[in-house]
Design an enzyme around this catalytic site. Sequence first.
Site, PDB file in Angstrom:
ATOM      1  CE  LYS A  99      -0.294  -5.087  -7.345  1.00 16.08           C
ATOM      2  NZ  LYS A  99      -1.729  -4.887  -7.437  1.00 16.08           N
TER       3      LYS A  99
ATOM      4  CG  ASP B 102     -10.552  -2.258  -4.975  1.00  8.40           C
ATOM      5  OD1 ASP B 102     -10.797  -1.974  -4.217  1.00  8.40           O
ATOM      6  OD2 ASP B 102      -9.196  -2.805  -4.940  1.00  8.40           O
TER       7      ASP B 102
HETATM    8  P1  ADP Z   1      -3.363  -5.622  -4.233  1.00  4.51           P
HETATM    9  O1  ADP Z   1      -3.711  -5.209  -5.559  1.00  4.51           O
HETATM   10  O2  ADP Z   1      -3.346  -6.598  -3.940  1.00  4.51           O
HETATM   11  O3  ADP Z   1      -4.235  -4.878  -3.353  1.00  4.51           O
HETATM   12  P2  ADP Z   1      -1.325  -3.128  -4.300  1.00  4.51           P
HETATM   13  O4  ADP Z   1      -0.980  -2.801  -5.843  1.00  4.51           O
HETATM   14  O5  ADP Z   1      -2.827  -2.125  -4.380  1.00  4.51           O
HETATM   15  O6  ADP Z   1      -1.688  -4.717  -4.419  1.00  4.51           O
HETATM   16  O7  ADP Z   1      -0.344  -2.694  -3.551  1.00  4.51           O
HETATM   17  C1  ADP Z   1      -0.770  -3.337  -1.801  1.00  4.51           C
HETATM   18  C2  ADP Z   1       0.330  -1.678  -0.887  1.00  4.51           C
HETATM   19  O8  ADP Z   1       1.287  -1.742  -0.930  1.00  4.51           O
HETATM   20  C3  ADP Z   1      -0.425  -0.630  -1.205  1.00  4.51           C
HETATM   21  O9  ADP Z   1      -1.555  -0.508  -0.640  1.00  4.51           O
HETATM   22  C4  ADP Z   1       1.176  -0.202  -0.711  1.00  4.51           C
HETATM   23  O10 ADP Z   1       0.962   0.572   0.658  1.00  4.51           O
HETATM   24  C5  ADP Z   1       2.143  -0.657  -1.217  1.00  4.51           C
HETATM   25  N1  ADP Z   1       2.698  -0.357  -2.483  1.00  4.51           N
HETATM   26  C6  ADP Z   1       2.162  -0.695  -3.880  1.00  4.51           C
HETATM   27  N2  ADP Z   1       2.828   0.038  -4.899  1.00  4.51           N
HETATM   28  C7  ADP Z   1       3.826   1.026  -4.362  1.00  4.51           C
HETATM   29  C8  ADP Z   1       4.404   1.708  -5.152  1.00  4.51           C
HETATM   30  N3  ADP Z   1       4.455   2.078  -6.367  1.00  4.51           N
HETATM   31  N4  ADP Z   1       4.796   2.674  -3.790  1.00  4.51           N
HETATM   32  C9  ADP Z   1       5.036   2.229  -2.729  1.00  4.51           C
HETATM   33  N5  ADP Z   1       4.454   1.184  -1.878  1.00  4.51           N
HETATM   34  C10 ADP Z   1       3.193   0.749  -2.931  1.00  4.51           C
HETATM   35 MG    MG Z   2      -4.551  -2.402  -3.083  1.00  6.38          MG
END
Ligand code: ADP
Ligand code: MG
Length: 405
Positions: A124, A229
């Site tokens: 991320k 959130d």
């Molecule tokens: P943001 O803070 O930008 O919203 P997120 O952490 O919510 O970022 O991640 C965005 C998207 O990426 C999530 O909605 C999910 O679909 C995917 N995602 C994030 N982390 C994971 C993970 N550990 N495994 C699978 N999918 C993930």
């Molecule tokens: Mg998110």
Amino acid sequence: MKLDTRAMRHLAPDDWKVLAAVEQGSKNHEIVPTTIIERFSRIKGGVSGVHRCISNLAKVGLIAKIKEQKYDGYRLTYGGLDYLALHTHAQKNAVYSVGSRVGVGKESDIMIVADDTGAQKILKIHRLGRISFRTVKTNRDYLKNKPSASWMYLSCLAARKEFAFMTALQEEGFPVPTPIAQSRHTIVMSLVDAPPLRQISSVPDPASLYAELIALLLRFAKHGLIHGDYNEFNILIKDDVTTAEDGIESIKLTPVVIDFPQMISMEHVNAEMYFDRDVECIKRVFARKFHFTSTTPGPFYKDAKKTIGKDGARRLDAVLEASGITKKMAKELEAAIRQEEAEKEANPEAFENEDEEEGSEEEEEDSGEEEGEEEEEEQRVIVIGDDGKIAGVEEMKKLSINDGT
Ligand code: ADP
Ligand code: MG
């Protein structure tokens, strides 16, 4: 502003040293003067060697030249920060290869990566400022409204905060991804092979999933936390099929919660508002998606507050300070996240179709990057399919880092 590892293999050990020198200089200088870069670089070949590296790095957009009244200097770009973070993850064997982007979140890029055993993980990359710099037209930033160094600093804070919470939540047995490593504005965590609730159109028993999600929210509260959130994008739904002795299959849905940079304490001045907002969000999703409305009112903040620390629940809102994030830093981060939230609400279209704006985003100053070169290395955007399986990950690219070590 998306991760592009193409230039990585062309960097020589001296380029890496100079990139690190620009980062080091950024701690005290918004724009790092060339003399400082020379001093921090410690490479053979003297000043002209440093200048050659500076030009190499600027050409691929990892640093950008800034002309100021008093002096010219350079600033690390998000691209440069990405490379430094990946370099650290590669050195620690957290990341060996980088695959496709699985998601563009509000303030992040989510990539599939793998370690040297081929095990897939999630990287991320926090990108605070992405929304604001695109919408706030009056923001006369140095780089034609590109995010400034302070946004990058805040993104690093967001990653630190998220990693600290993910670690603490994991320790307490919450269903969250396993945190693996953090460097600068990035986190490596386990890949949850499950789609977000957003993508699920029906479930066998909405009432029990709803109850489970509310119980989880109350469990956060008991540990002193509000997710902040708690929406259908940040709750992934695993479905495990179990077969009973009589051969009848049943599906067990298990939520996994993600996305923690905005988490706040139950003692926050606006805690009640954020608590209620999280509750309302779940109620709205269930009403809209599954036509389910709970007959039980609440839960209510005042009741949840009484449970903080009960039954020996460890206070997790204290985790931040323990991880070196001061109250002042936490406040700055919160202000930035709220600003982005407000921007997003005011301009929802400004951060949609991100990929279509590629052209304008890539034009860093001094960038002479050749488009189309090494086309086979283009990163494909993939999505987590409806069946919850990750598709298209065969496209992994090994990171080629030639830093002389
Ligand atoms: P943001 O803070 O930008 O919203 P997120 O952490 O919510 O970022 O991640 C965005 C998207 O990426 C999530 O909605 C999910 O679909 C995917 N995602 C994030 N982390 C994971 C993970 N550990 N495994 C699978 N999918 C993930
Ligand atoms: Mg998110």
